[in-house]
Motif scaffolding. Structure first.
Motif, PDB file in Angstrom:
ATOM      1  N   MET A  64       0.819  -1.195   0.000  1.00 44.88           N
ATOM      2  CA  MET A  64       0.000   0.000   0.000  1.00 44.88           C
ATOM      3  C   MET A  64       0.865   1.262   0.000  1.00 44.88           C
ATOM      4  N   LEU A  65       0.409   2.269  -0.641  1.00 44.31           N
ATOM      5  CA  LEU A  65       1.085   3.557  -0.659  1.00 44.31           C
ATOM      6  C   LEU A  65       0.668   4.379   0.541  1.00 44.31           C
ATOM      7  N   LYS A  66       1.458   5.375   0.851  1.00 43.33           N
ATOM      8  CA  LYS A  66       1.108   6.252   1.958  1.00 43.33           C
ATOM      9  C   LYS A  66       1.181   7.698   1.498  1.00 43.33           C
ATOM     10  N   LYS A  67       0.285   8.515   2.002  1.00 43.34           N
ATOM     11  CA  LYS A  67       0.331   9.965   1.779  1.00 43.34           C
ATOM     12  C   LYS A  67       0.275  10.600   3.158  1.00 43.34           C
ATOM     13  N   ASN A  68       1.273  11.388   3.466  1.00 41.86           N
ATOM     14  CA  ASN A  68       1.350  12.024   4.784  1.00 41.86           C
ATOM     15  C   ASN A  68       1.180  10.998   5.898  1.00 41.86           C
ATOM     16  N   ASN A  69       1.831   9.851   5.747  1.00 39.24           N
ATOM     17  CA  ASN A  69       1.787   8.741   6.712  1.00 39.24           C
ATOM     18  C   ASN A  69       0.406   8.103   6.847  1.00 39.24           C
ATOM     19  N   ASN A  70      -0.494   8.372   5.926  1.00 41.30           N
ATOM     20  CA  ASN A  70      -1.801   7.726   5.922  1.00 41.30           C
ATOM     21  C   ASN A  70      -1.809   6.651   4.846  1.00 41.30           C
ATOM     22  N   GLN A  71      -2.201   5.462   5.199  1.00 39.52           N
ATOM     23  CA  GLN A  71      -2.166   4.337   4.281  1.00 39.52           C
ATOM     24  C   GLN A  71      -3.347   4.363   3.313  1.00 39.52           C
ATOM     25  N   VAL A  72      -3.050   4.089   2.050  1.00 36.49           N
ATOM     26  CA  VAL A  72      -4.073   3.973   1.021  1.00 36.49           C
ATOM     27  C   VAL A  72      -4.524   2.518   0.987  1.00 36.49           C
ATOM     28  N   SER A  73      -5.829   2.292   1.083  1.00 35.70           N
ATOM     29  CA  SER A  73      -6.341   0.928   0.996  1.00 35.70           C
ATOM     30  C   SER A  73      -7.335   0.839  -0.151  1.00 35.70           C
ATOM     31  N   LEU A  74      -7.452  -0.355  -0.714  1.00 34.83           N
ATOM     32  CA  LEU A  74      -8.357  -0.624  -1.816  1.00 34.83           C
ATOM     33  C   LEU A  74      -9.395  -1.626  -1.357  1.00 34.83           C
ATOM     34  N   ARG A  75     -10.621  -1.445  -1.829  1.00 36.53           N
ATOM     35  CA  ARG A  75     -11.692  -2.382  -1.502  1.00 36.53           C
ATOM     36  C   ARG A  75     -12.783  -2.272  -2.559  1.00 36.53           C
ATOM     37  N   THR A  76     -13.642  -3.274  -2.583  1.00 28.02           N
ATOM     38  CA  THR A  76     -14.800  -3.220  -3.465  1.00 28.02           C
ATOM     39  C   THR A  76     -15.719  -2.106  -2.973  1.00 28.02           C
ATOM     40  N   GLY A  77     -16.228  -1.334  -3.911  1.00 27.51           N
ATOM     41  CA  GLY A  77     -17.146  -0.267  -3.554  1.00 27.51           C
ATOM     42  C   GLY A  77     -18.458  -0.826  -3.053  1.00 27.51           C
ATOM     43  N   HIS A  78     -19.206  -0.009  -2.334  1.00 23.65           N
ATOM     44  CA  HIS A  78     -20.535  -0.423  -1.885  1.00 23.65           C
ATOM     45  C   HIS A  78     -21.495   0.758  -1.951  1.00 23.65           C
ATOM     46  N   LEU A  79     -22.750   0.484  -1.692  1.00 27.82           N
ATOM     47  CA  LEU A  79     -23.791   1.496  -1.859  1.00 27.82           C
ATOM     48  C   LEU A  79     -23.538   2.752  -1.034  1.00 27.82           C
ATOM     49  N   ASP A  80     -22.958   2.587   0.148  1.00 28.33           N
ATOM     50  CA  ASP A  80     -22.687   3.742   1.002  1.00 28.33           C
ATOM     51  C   ASP A  80     -21.642   4.691   0.412  1.00 28.33           C
ATOM     52  N   ASP A  81     -20.948   4.254  -0.639  1.00 28.77           N
ATOM     53  CA  ASP A  81     -19.944   5.101  -1.294  1.00 28.77           C
ATOM     54  C   ASP A  81     -20.554   6.042  -2.333  1.00 28.77           C
ATOM     55  N   ALA A  82     -21.846   5.945  -2.567  1.00 37.43           N
ATOM     56  CA  ALA A  82     -22.489   6.675  -3.670  1.00 37.43           C
ATOM     57  C   ALA A  82     -22.189   8.174  -3.628  1.00 37.43           C
ATOM     58  N   GLU A  83     -22.353   8.795  -2.487  1.00 38.05           N
ATOM     59  CA  GLU A  83     -22.140  10.243  -2.407  1.00 38.05           C
ATOM     60  C   GLU A  83     -20.678  10.607  -2.632  1.00 38.05           C
ATOM     61  N   SER A  84     -19.767   9.845  -2.051  1.00 37.16           N
ATOM     62  CA  SER A  84     -18.333  10.109  -2.239  1.00 37.16           C
ATOM     63  C   SER A  84     -17.928   9.939  -3.693  1.00 37.16           C
ATOM     64  N   ILE A  85     -18.427   8.885  -4.325  1.00 37.79           N
ATOM     65  CA  ILE A  85     -18.105   8.629  -5.734  1.00 37.79           C
ATOM     66  C   ILE A  85     -18.669   9.746  -6.605  1.00 37.79           C
ATOM     67  N   LEU A  86     -19.874  10.155  -6.323  1.00 37.21           N
ATOM     68  CA  LEU A  86     -20.505  11.236  -7.087  1.00 37.21           C
ATOM     69  C   LEU A  86     -19.692  12.524  -6.960  1.00 37.21           C
ATOM     70  N   THR A  87     -19.206  12.816  -5.777  1.00 34.33           N
ATOM     71  CA  THR A  87     -18.386  14.011  -5.555  1.00 34.33           C
ATOM     72  C   THR A  87     -17.108  13.949  -6.387  1.00 34.33           C
ATOM     73  N   ILE A  88     -16.448  12.790  -6.395  1.00 36.25           N
ATOM     74  CA  ILE A  88     -15.224  12.626  -7.181  1.00 36.25           C
ATOM     75  C   ILE A  88     -15.530  12.792  -8.669  1.00 36.25           C
ATOM     76  N   GLN A  89     -16.600  12.162  -9.131  1.00 42.06           N
ATOM     77  CA  GLN A  89     -16.959  12.265 -10.547  1.00 42.06           C
ATOM     78  C   GLN A  89     -17.202  13.713 -10.950  1.00 42.06           C
ATOM     79  N   LYS A  90     -17.946  14.443 -10.145  1.00 42.54           N
ATOM     80  CA  LYS A  90     -18.227  15.848 -10.465  1.00 42.54           C
ATOM     81  C   LYS A  90     -16.950  16.680 -10.457  1.00 42.54           C
ATOM     82  N   GLU A  91     -16.064  16.404  -9.494  1.00 40.81           N
ATOM     83  CA  GLU A  91     -14.798  17.136  -9.424  1.00 40.81           C
ATOM     84  C   GLU A  91     -13.965  16.887 -10.677  1.00 40.81           C
ATOM     85  N   VAL A  92     -13.828  15.644 -11.069  1.00 40.36           N
ATOM     86  CA  VAL A  92     -13.001  15.303 -12.229  1.00 40.36           C
ATOM     87  C   VAL A  92     -13.629  15.837 -13.516  1.00 40.36           C
ATOM     88  N   VAL A  93     -14.919  15.674 -13.673  1.00 36.29           N
ATOM     89  CA  VAL A  93     -15.597  16.178 -14.868  1.00 36.29           C
ATOM     90  C   VAL A  93     -15.478  17.697 -14.949  1.00 36.29           C
TER      91      VAL A  93
END
Length: 175
Positions: free
Chosen positions: A1-30
């Motif tokens: 895993m990579l770290k940013k500012n000593n915080n570990q990056v973790s990967l996992r399968t997305g789930h329904l509770d991620d909807a708002e976070s994913i939407l925010t990222i999509q809008k930011e990138v678009v």
């Protein structure tokens, strides 16, 4: 895993509770309007629509969504969608989006490698594809570094303004 500012990056399968976070990222990138085909005005998904979209992905054994997070905050994602026709069901394509402050850390590579491992273990998937704008040289270099090969190019496929066109490069990797 990579770290940013000593915080570990973790990967996992997305789930329904991620909807708002994913939407925010999509809008930011678009909204950056640099490497995306869509413009923000066209992207009007609601959180509930996003939940339904995630649900459909999770219910399809040929598709997946993987998120990257730091301390519980979703900071990036990769989505693999499959073709629905019998003769194309062995293929699919992916899209990756990462929050701007977390780019150039190797998170995209982590997400792609996790997706490729998933695809190799999936009994249905044989070919992973993507489209990338010819102006996105960093992404093209990343895709090549993990074994993707250019298989075609749609010339002047994307029109940014009256005189500015960009090619859509099609890439693939067999798994």
């Amino acid at each position: 895993m990579l770290k940013k500012n000593n915080n570990q990056v973790s990967l996992r399968t997305g789930h329904l509770d991620d909807a708002e976070s994913i939407l925010t990222i999509q809008k930011e990138v678009v909204s950056e309007n640099e490497f995306m085909i869509s413009v923000l005005e066209e992207f009007d998904e609601t959180t509930e629509q996003q939940r339904n979209w995630i649900r459909k992905i999770l219910e399809n054994e040929r598709e997946t969504i993987i998120v990257a997070e730091i301390e519980g905050e979703v900071i990036g994602l990769i989505v693999f969608r499959s073709k629905n026709t019998k003769r194309l069901a062995h293929t699919g394509y992916f899209t990756t989006m990462i929050k701007k402050d977390f780019r150039d850390m190797g998170i995209g590579k982590l997400l792609i490698n996790k997706l490729l491992k998933w695809a190799q273990q999936n009994p249905y998937i044989e070919k992973v594809s993507l489209g990338v704008l010819s102006t996105n040289q960093r992404a093209i270099a990343l895709y090549k570094s993990v074994g993707f090969i250019e298989e075609g190019r749609k010339i002047k496929e994307v029109k940014f303004s009256k005189d500015l066109y960009v090619d859509d490069i099609l890439m693939y990797k067999l798994v």
